[in-house]
Write an enzyme that holds these catalytic residues in place. Structure first.
Site, PDB file in Angstrom:
ATOM      1  N   ASP A 129      10.242 104.838 135.886  1.00 45.11           N
ATOM      2  CA  ASP A 129      10.031 103.394 136.047  1.00 45.11           C
ATOM      3  C   ASP A 129      11.106 102.898 137.010  1.00 45.11           C
ATOM      4  OD1 ASP A 129       9.664 100.462 135.499  1.00 45.11           O
ATOM      5  OD2 ASP A 129       8.356 101.240 133.931  1.00 45.11           O
TER       6      ASP A 129
ATOM      7  N   GLU B  23      15.856  87.987 157.819  1.00 46.67           N
ATOM      8  CA  GLU B  23      14.676  87.685 157.009  1.00 46.67           C
ATOM      9  C   GLU B  23      13.386  88.174 157.682  1.00 46.67           C
ATOM     10  OE1 GLU B  23      13.988  86.572 154.069  1.00 46.67           O
ATOM     11  OE2 GLU B  23      11.878  86.053 154.319  1.00 46.67           O
TER      12      GLU B  23
ATOM     13  N   TRP C 231       9.794  74.427 158.274  1.00 47.56           N
ATOM     14  CA  TRP C 231      10.186  75.463 157.307  1.00 47.56           C
ATOM     15  C   TRP C 231      11.631  75.888 157.493  1.00 47.56           C
ATOM     16  CZ3 TRP C 231      11.842  80.570 157.322  1.00 47.56           C
ATOM     17  CH2 TRP C 231      11.937  81.188 158.574  1.00 47.56           C
TER      18      TRP C 231
ATOM     19  N   TYR D  42      13.014  90.721 159.494  1.00 50.75           N
ATOM     20  CA  TYR D  42      12.936  92.172 159.297  1.00 50.75           C
ATOM     21  C   TYR D  42      12.681  92.510 157.845  1.00 50.75           C
ATOM     22  CZ  TYR D  42      14.121  92.353 164.068  1.00 50.75           C
ATOM     23  OH  TYR D  42      14.050  92.166 165.404  1.00 50.75           O
TER      24      TYR D  42
ATOM     25  N   THR E 211      12.621  99.652 167.957  1.00 51.53           N
ATOM     26  CA  THR E 211      11.244  99.259 167.632  1.00 51.53           C
ATOM     27  C   THR E 211      10.262 100.106 168.426  1.00 51.53           C
ATOM     28  OG1 THR E 211      12.099  97.043 167.327  1.00 51.53           O
ATOM     29  CG2 THR E 211       9.722  97.292 167.320  1.00 51.53           C
TER      30      THR E 211
ATOM     31  N   SER F 192      15.798  85.626 142.428  1.00 53.31           N
ATOM     32  CA  SER F 192      14.734  86.596 142.212  1.00 53.31           C
ATOM     33  C   SER F 192      14.823  87.744 143.218  1.00 53.31           C
ATOM     34  CB  SER F 192      13.381  85.892 142.329  1.00 53.31           C
ATOM     35  OG  SER F 192      12.360  86.805 142.584  1.00 53.31           O
ATOM     36  N   SER F 193      14.996  87.399 144.495  1.00 57.82           N
ATOM     37  CA  SER F 193      15.040  88.435 145.530  1.00 57.82           C
ATOM     38  C   SER F 193      16.233  89.361 145.346  1.00 57.82           C
ATOM     39  CB  SER F 193      15.148  87.804 146.920  1.00 57.82           C
ATOM     40  OG  SER F 193      13.930  87.244 147.274  1.00 57.82           O
TER      41      SER F 193
ATOM     42  N   SER G 139       3.497 103.641 158.148  1.00 59.50           N
ATOM     43  CA  SER G 139       3.959 105.030 158.287  1.00 59.50           C
ATOM     44  C   SER G 139       3.391 105.939 157.203  1.00 59.50           C
ATOM     45  CB  SER G 139       5.492 105.090 158.234  1.00 59.50           C
ATOM     46  OG  SER G 139       6.044 104.272 159.231  1.00 59.50           O
TER      47      SER G 139
ATOM     48  N   LYS H 279       9.658 103.443 166.986  1.00 59.17           N
ATOM     49  CA  LYS H 279       8.667 103.447 165.907  1.00 59.17           C
ATOM     50  C   LYS H 279       7.249 103.424 166.462  1.00 59.17           C
ATOM     51  CE  LYS H 279      10.764 101.541 161.924  1.00 59.17           C
ATOM     52  NZ  LYS H 279      10.422 102.630 161.178  1.00 59.17           N
TER      53      LYS H 279
ATOM     54  N   HIS I 214      19.749  83.800 168.924  1.00 59.42           N
ATOM     55  CA  HIS I 214      18.659  83.747 169.898  1.00 59.42           C
ATOM     56  C   HIS I 214      17.585  82.734 169.492  1.00 59.42           C
ATOM     57  CE1 HIS I 214      16.618  87.371 167.725  1.00 59.42           C
ATOM     58  NE2 HIS I 214      16.197  86.250 167.225  1.00 59.42           N
ATOM     59  N   HIS I 215      17.703  82.216 168.255  1.00 59.97           N
ATOM     60  CA  HIS I 215      16.813  81.126 167.848  1.00 59.97           C
ATOM     61  C   HIS I 215      17.356  79.780 168.319  1.00 59.97           C
ATOM     62  CE1 HIS I 215      14.442  83.671 165.049  1.00 59.97           C
ATOM     63  NE2 HIS I 215      15.563  84.346 164.962  1.00 59.97           N
TER      64      HIS I 215
ATOM     65  N   HIS J 128      17.297  85.520 160.691  1.00 59.30           N
ATOM     66  CA  HIS J 128      16.853  86.639 161.507  1.00 59.30           C
ATOM     67  C   HIS J 128      16.671  87.924 160.709  1.00 59.30           C
ATOM     68  CE1 HIS J 128      15.163  88.211 164.974  1.00 59.30           C
ATOM     69  NE2 HIS J 128      15.800  89.322 164.717  1.00 59.30           N
TER      70      HIS J 128
ATOM     71  N   HIS K 195       3.361  75.255 154.552  1.00 60.34           N
ATOM     72  CA  HIS K 195       2.664  76.476 154.957  1.00 60.34           C
ATOM     73  C   HIS K 195       3.668  77.584 155.256  1.00 60.34           C
ATOM     74  CE1 HIS K 195       0.173  79.309 157.218  1.00 60.34           C
ATOM     75  NE2 HIS K 195       0.992  79.161 158.254  1.00 60.34           N
TER      76      HIS K 195
ATOM     77  N   ARG L  80       5.013  72.709 169.468  1.00 59.16           N
ATOM     78  CA  ARG L  80       4.653  72.983 168.087  1.00 59.16           C
ATOM     79  C   ARG L  80       5.063  71.805 167.212  1.00 59.16           C
ATOM     80  NH1 ARG L  80       9.395  77.133 165.976  1.00 59.16           N
ATOM     81  NH2 ARG L  80       8.166  77.096 164.074  1.00 59.16           N
TER      82      ARG L  80
END
Lengths: 520, 287
Positions: A97, A250, A138, A252, A323, A164-165, A263, A326, A297-298, A248, A68, A445
């Site tokens: 293009d 990722e 994951w 963002y 943040t 790809s990315s 926006s 924004k 921090h993870h 991390h 998932h 979890r």
């Protein structure tokens, strides 16, 4: 074959070099992945609806949480944002293009193969329900993931996704830096373009690091290296450092394009210019910079020198500043605006509210001593689902409603759109809000069973989950209905929206801006 | 169906990307089926990728020589190559990061530094991880090994790569002056130096495996040593192949004094592998 039309039949989609075709491919691919990942989420919620073992065996449950997460991150959210970028960036900057159209095709057509590599191991080993696919979470932490038999499939899936990315991002950067219409200076670009420019930079910087991490996993498992093995002088914690150095930024990568979409939407329906445009640009850049220096921090509870804990804590909570810039800017854009609440605006306003909740819980988790309490509980699950579902996904859905008339030439059904919104926004809160409570009370979890004291909230969470998941079928119905027909959309679609994409006809012709427009 | 309106060349639909995807899929699928003894599917996949590269690059070269690319297209390719090299830098950063982490943090912690005294006392009693000679961990994974000294072949290889950076620049000067002889001679020298480097590396690897018991399985030392130098060697090989293509194209009369981005891209890539090597020489071989 006309000079300006698409090719006929399947070849159009296989060989296309057109940014709109490729955008469409990305968006449909990501929607299919959303349904697949959503079905897996429903299996998880079915198991957790009541305490005790209910529906699936624990290994299958672990496989569901793992797949998932991977499918939603790499299959749904990321490709959806790239699909938006493909459709919109050339039109927004007045380009004919993308800069490298053939490579653009390749960036997309790697994805179905990567997805195949990712899901294939679930069906290898004979017994699907035994859960023999990846079941290591994951985040695929070593040394657990190293125990898994078909690890190489997972590793190469990640490699392909990364290729790809990276190619997609290179294309986006080259397009933005090189194909803007004359007069479209950097500080005149729409916010969506800005957020994607910075996102593309993040992707190019961190996807190779992820590739490095999985390559080390590969050689550790099959070729005798000891990167993550203390017996050979390595360290399993090294894996977590390398993974989160990617992981991390990722998050963002998933949220910045969503910021961009919101926006674009809010000014249109507040009928005001975006408040504090340049501060939005600088805040996005600041967030991107900070995202590189906060990864551990993870890992507060993994074991780090105290100086490390403190440093990562202060750096992390610093992200709240840009943040908040924004969030205040979006609010100030709405302040005293002539607001109306068409469907895209509803999603955008819900985004501002609900993403902010996810931001606040993020602050709680960012504080090292309190994280010791929350780590690996459902509080974390609630946090990142507020950010990624009511954040990234809500913005993407809002964006689809906002630009769908431009893409298809038809208006969507406003009544159904609003129904879809209200069903989703209520059910998603029933789904995720109680997870804060059970998490704070100590529910772990990634465990298929739990103490009976958590039963009530889990029941409601599951009900919310089923309603939210099924509501997205309504979304599919609305989108297909709009593609097939409906009230014709005007070229501007909305009441005086800003941006070059609204200056071309609806539906947008196959080729736009072959001659660059003049930007005043 | 090609669109060149407004000057920017937009290619017509192409089958090469899909061919490349199928090649990538078969390569990875064939490898993943049995990583220690890859199936024939992997080789078919690699052949398809090679075919795709010939076809796709061939198309690009024809378009370029046919004058379809204007300055703006040229700039797109420049941005593309720059960011591609940046992505490669970050790939190497992951492995350099692993090296620094192991040397500065993981091994000292196994030795009991910081608040890890009991880790060493109880789990790895008596273990002393001395970099580089005793860095294959408490289990002495792979057994005792010897290391390759910096001031032998590695120093020679440093000289070779740095010289090749000079020759490729000299070739570039020749191209810009319109002196094709200098271009071809410079490229030829660069390619020879490049493959000589690869040859020395191969010799060094054989020596390490047969004489010094230094292998990929020699704990974290062997892991970082071979993965860093191995990926670098692979990149040198790729860069040397790129330069060989440029050499052949130069001999066919491709490139003009002010239109030769393919050459520059290969040269940029060559300088990139050069810089990575300096990092390797200092942090892997020397210090």
């Amino acid at each position: 074959m006309s000079e300006h039309g698409p090719e006929k039949g399947i070849k159009r989609w296989l060989f296309t070099t057109n940014h709109k075709d490729i955008g469409t491919l990305y968006l449909w691919f990501s929607f299919i992945m959303l349904l697949v990942g959503g079905a897996m989420a429903m299996v998880i919620r079915a198991e957790l609806m009541y305490p005790g073992m209910q529906v699936v065996n624990p290994n299958f449950f672990n496989m569901m949480t793992t797949m998932h997460g991977l499918i939603m991150v790499f299959g749904a959210i990321m490709p959806a944002t790239v699909g938006m970028a493909n459709w919109l960036i050339p039109m927004m900057i007045g380009a004919p293009d993308m800069a490298m159209p053939r490579m653009n095709n390749w960036s997309f057509w790697i994805l179905p193969f990567a997805a195949t590599m990712l899901v294939l191991p679930m069906f290898m080993g004979g017994d699907f329900l035994a859960g023999q696919g990846p079941a290591f979470g994951w985040t695929f932490y070593e040394p657990l993931s190293g125990q898994y038999d078909n690890l190489a499939f997972f590793i190469f899936a990640v490699h392909l996704l990364g290729i790809s990315s990276i190619m997609g991002s290179i294309n986006i950067i080259a397009t933005i830096l090189n194909l803007r219409a004359p007069g479209m200076t950097l500080m005149k670009m729409p916010m969506f373009v800005w957020t994607w420019l910075i996102t593309a930079f993040l992707l190019i910087a961190v996807m190779p690091v992820l590739a490095g991490a999985v390559t080390m996993m590969l050689t550790d498992k099959y070729f005798g290296t000891s990167f993550f093995d203390a017996a050979g002088g390595g360290d399993p914690v090294l894996f977590q450092h390398v993974f989160w150095f990617f992981g991390h930024p990722e998050v963002y990568i998933m949220i910045l394009p969503a910021f961009g979409i919101v926006s674009q939407i809010i000014p249109t329906f507040a009928r005001k210019k975006l408040f504090g445009y340049s501060s939005m640009v600088y805040a996005t850049a600041a967030i991107a910079f900070l995202s590189f220096i906060v990864w551990a921090h993870h890992m507060y509870t993994v074991g780090m020198p105290v100086a490390g804990e403190l440093y990562f804590m202060y750096a992390t909570v610093m992200i709240a500043v840009p943040t908040a810039v924004k969030v205040f800017n979006w609010t100030a854009t709405m302040w005293r605006g002539a607001m109306t609440f068409e469907t895209p605006m509803l999603w955008a306003v819900a985004f501002v509210f609900l993403f902010t909740i996810g931001g606040f819980t993020g602050l709680m988790l960012g504080v090292a001593p309190s994280d010791f309490q929350y780590h690996d509980t459902y509080f974390v699950v609630a946090h990142f689902h507020y950010v990624l579902v009511t954040g990234a996904l809500f913005a993407l859905i809002g964006g689809v409603y906002y630009w769908l008339p431009k893409w298809t030439g038809n208006m969507y059904d406003e009544k159904l759109g609003k129904l879809h919104f209200w069903l989703s926004v209520i059910s998603v809160n029933v789904l995720f809000f109680p997870q804060h409570f059970v998490g704070l009370a100590g529910m772990q979890r990634r465990v298929p069973d739990y103490a009976v004291q958590f039963a009530d909230w889990n029941f409601w969470s599951s009900i919310g989950g089923f309603v939210f998941g099924l509501s997205q079928l309504l979304f599919m119905y609305i989108v297909i209905k709009t593609i097939k027909g409906g009230e014709k959309a005007s070229d501007k679609v909305w009441d005086n929206p800003e941006g070059l994409e609204w200056t071309v006809p609806s539906p947008a012709p196959y080729h736009t801006f072959e001659t660059a427009p003049e930007i005043k | 169906m090609t669109h060149a309106q407004g000057g920017y060349y937009l290619p017509s639909p192409s089958h090469w990307p899909l061919v490349g995807s199928i090649g990538l899929f078969l390569t990875t699928f064939g490898f993943a089926l049995n990583p220690n003894d890859p199936t024939f599917l992997m080789y078919i996949g690699l052949a398809i990728i090679a075919y795709m590269m010939f076809g796709w690059f061939g198309t690009v070269i024809r378009e370029s020589e046919g004058g379809l690319y204007n300055d703006q297209v040229d700039r797109s390719y420049r941005w593309g190559m720059m960011w591609f090299i940046f992505s490669e830098v970050m790939f190497f950063a992951a492995f350099f990061g692993a090296l620094f982490y192991a040397r500065q943090l993981a091994l000292p912690w196994l030795n009991g530094e910081g608040n890890n005294a009991m880790t060493n006392e109880i789990l790895y009693n008596g273990f002393q991880a001395v970099w580089p000679t005793d860095a294959n961990g408490p289990a002495n994974v792979g057994g005792d090994y010897k290391i390759i000294e910096a001031w032998g072949i590695p120093a020679l290889n440093t000289l070779i790569l740095l010289s090749s950076g000079v020759t490729v620049t000299w070739a570039h000067w020749g191209l810009k002056k319109g002196n094709r002889g200098q271009l071809i001679l410079g490229l030829l020298a660069t390619v020879i130096l490049g493959f000589t480097f690869v040859g020395f590396q191969a010799y060094e690897y054989i020596h390490a495996y047969t004489e010094m018991n230094l292998t990929l399985g020699s704990g974290i030392y062997g892991s970082t040593f071979f993965m860093l130098t191995g990926f670098h060697g692979l990149h040198v090989t790729i860069g040397a192949i790129m330069l060989t293509v440029m050499l052949l194209r130069s001999m066919k009369g491709h490139f003009t004094a002010d239109n030769h981005f393919a050459f520059e891209a290969a040269a940029w890539y060559w300088h990139f592998v050069d810089v990575v090597w300096l990092g390797l020489f200092i942090f892997v071989y020397w210090l």
